[in-house]
Design a protein around this motif. Structure first.
Motif, PDB file in Angstrom:
ATOM      1  N   TYR A  25       0.675  -1.107   0.034  1.00 46.53           N
ATOM      2  CA  TYR A  25      -0.159   0.386  -0.240  1.00 46.53           C
ATOM      3  C   TYR A  25       0.929   1.560  -0.292  1.00 46.53           C
ATOM      4  N   LYS A  26       1.640   1.181   0.376  1.00 43.68           N
ATOM      5  CA  LYS A  26       2.659   2.430   0.609  1.00 43.68           C
ATOM      6  C   LYS A  26       3.413   2.573  -0.289  1.00 43.68           C
ATOM      7  N   GLU A  27       4.053   1.656  -1.220  1.00 38.58           N
ATOM      8  CA  GLU A  27       4.416   1.910  -2.321  1.00 38.58           C
ATOM      9  C   GLU A  27       3.536   2.229  -3.453  1.00 38.58           C
ATOM     10  N   GLN A  28       2.641   2.060  -3.353  1.00 38.72           N
ATOM     11  CA  GLN A  28       0.954   1.905  -4.836  1.00 38.72           C
ATOM     12  C   GLN A  28       1.164   3.457  -3.979  1.00 38.72           C
ATOM     13  N   TYR A  29       0.914   4.009  -2.947  1.00 38.54           N
ATOM     14  CA  TYR A  29       0.486   5.205  -2.613  1.00 38.54           C
ATOM     15  C   TYR A  29       1.672   6.428  -3.255  1.00 38.54           C
ATOM     16  N   GLU A  30       2.900   5.780  -2.834  1.00 41.78           N
ATOM     17  CA  GLU A  30       3.820   6.989  -3.495  1.00 41.78           C
ATOM     18  C   GLU A  30       3.529   6.520  -5.313  1.00 41.78           C
ATOM     19  N   PHE A  31       3.713   5.961  -5.409  1.00 48.12           N
ATOM     20  CA  PHE A  31       3.510   6.560  -6.908  1.00 48.12           C
ATOM     21  C   PHE A  31       2.446   7.630  -7.398  1.00 48.12           C
ATOM     22  N   VAL A  32       1.293   7.087  -6.600  1.00 45.14           N
ATOM     23  CA  VAL A  32       0.305   8.131  -6.824  1.00 45.14           C
ATOM     24  C   VAL A  32       0.575   9.761  -6.276  1.00 45.14           C
TER      25      VAL A  32
END
Length: 159
Positions: free
Chosen positions: A8-15
């Motif tokens: 989730y953290k990595e995905q949100y960093e992409f966002v």
């Protein structure tokens, strides 16, 4: 759950990276054009209004429903320029990282009510909803900018 949290953290960093590209682009848009309302676009039809609407969605689903906050939603008129909106999204980021850090607490799902009907959902579905909602409106923002005679930038995660 540690693996999921890091996902989730990595995905949100992409966002956030993609959002930063959009914000950089918005800094080049005049303040007049930033708040200019175009009836062809929903949610108030301005770049500012679309961005605040995206923030409102995070406020509703993540802050108020998932985290049980009782926050008052951001109002369009309180944001005069992109810097104001960036500050708003810093708050949204705080909510998202709190949500991600508390994934273990959502083992039984997240309960909510719409039109007096009780529902429950998993954190991944809620997370997916808010970020895909942001990308939907990001496309509208770039289209609106094109109508205002700006050349849109590539805000895709893969650029």
């Amino acid at each position: 759950m540690e693996f999921m949290s890091s996902y989730y953290k990595e995905q949100y960093e992409f966002v956030k990276e993609s959002r930063e590209v959009l914000f950089g682009f918005c800094k080049k848009i005049s303040e007049e054009d930033f708040v200019n309302q175009n009836s062809s676009f929903g949610r108030g039809g301005s770049i500012r209004n679309l961005l605040v609407h995206v923030a409102n969605t995070y406020e509703y689903w993540i802050a108020n429903l998932a985290l049980n906050k009782n926050i008052i939603y951001a109002e369009y008129e309180n944001f005069k320029n992109i810097q104001d909106v960036i500050i708003l999204f810093n708050t949204i980021d705080d909510f998202m990282f709190k949500f991600i850090s508390e994934l273990d607490y959502f083992d039984n799902g997240i309960s909510y009510k719409i039109k007096n009907i009780n529902h429950s959902t998993k954190p991944l579905r809620l997370f997916s909803h808010v970020i895909t909602h942001e990308y939907h409106h990001k496309g509208q923002i770039l289209s609106l900018a094109r109508h205002l005679e700006y050349i849109p930038v590539d805000t895709d995660i893969m650029r």
